[in-house]
Scaffold this active site. Structure first.
Site, PDB file in Angstrom:
ATOM      1  N   GLU A  74      10.398  37.054  52.084  1.00 41.30           N
ATOM      2  CA  GLU A  74      10.590  37.098  53.260  1.00 41.30           C
ATOM      3  C   GLU A  74       9.672  36.149  54.196  1.00 41.30           C
ATOM      4  OE1 GLU A  74      10.939  41.798  54.278  1.00 41.30           O
ATOM      5  OE2 GLU A  74       9.268  41.473  52.949  1.00 41.30           O
ATOM      6  N   LYS A  99      15.102  45.810  60.987  1.00 42.74           N
ATOM      7  CA  LYS A  99      15.423  44.819  59.773  1.00 42.74           C
ATOM      8  C   LYS A  99      16.590  45.098  59.411  1.00 42.74           C
ATOM      9  CE  LYS A  99      11.918  43.455  56.982  1.00 42.74           C
ATOM     10  NZ  LYS A  99      10.704  43.464  56.233  1.00 42.74           N
TER      11      LYS A  99
END
Length: 121
Positions: free
Chosen positions: A21, A99
């Site tokens: 990420e 997200k």
């Protein structure tokens, strides 16, 4: 309480617990509910009596595209703090950070957090 809403702001950023990420990044969506008295701006029809939507977007963008955080909770908290600092007429806010593609197993549309904060005098 009156509200100014900015919905579906989209950013590409590097927040998250997992190394991929922080390296690859991902999309984030942010929704804001800004609570304040809009009667003065409604009567005056003057921007200086309200909160400029473009300035809110820029404030959120700076946080999202800034220093990576491990948790979206920390992202939402920083957004609230920046909004209170920049807009003295803001009384409270709800921040939703989503997200849509987190790197965790399972089938779902998205993950995220929603926080509510009030100005502390």
């Amino acid at each position: 309480m009156d509200k100014i809403l900015l919905n579906g702001m989209e950013f590409y950023a590097y927040h998250g617990l997992y190394p991929e990420e922080n390296k690859l990044g991902q999309r984030f969506y942010v929704d804001t509910e800004l609570m304040l008295d809009l009667s003065k701006s409604a009567a005056s029809d003057a921007m200086e009596d309200s909160i400029d939507y473009g300035e809110v977007y820029e404030c959120v963008r700076v946080v999202l595209e800034g220093e990576p955080k491990n948790l979206v909770e920390a992202v939402a908290e920083e957004i609230s703090a920046e909004l209170f600092q920049q807009f003295p007429q803001l009384e409270a806010c709800t921040i939703r950070v989503t997200k849509p593609d987190p790197p965790i197993p399972g089938h779902y549309q998205s993950v995220g957090v929603e926080t509510f904060r009030e100005r502390k005098e």
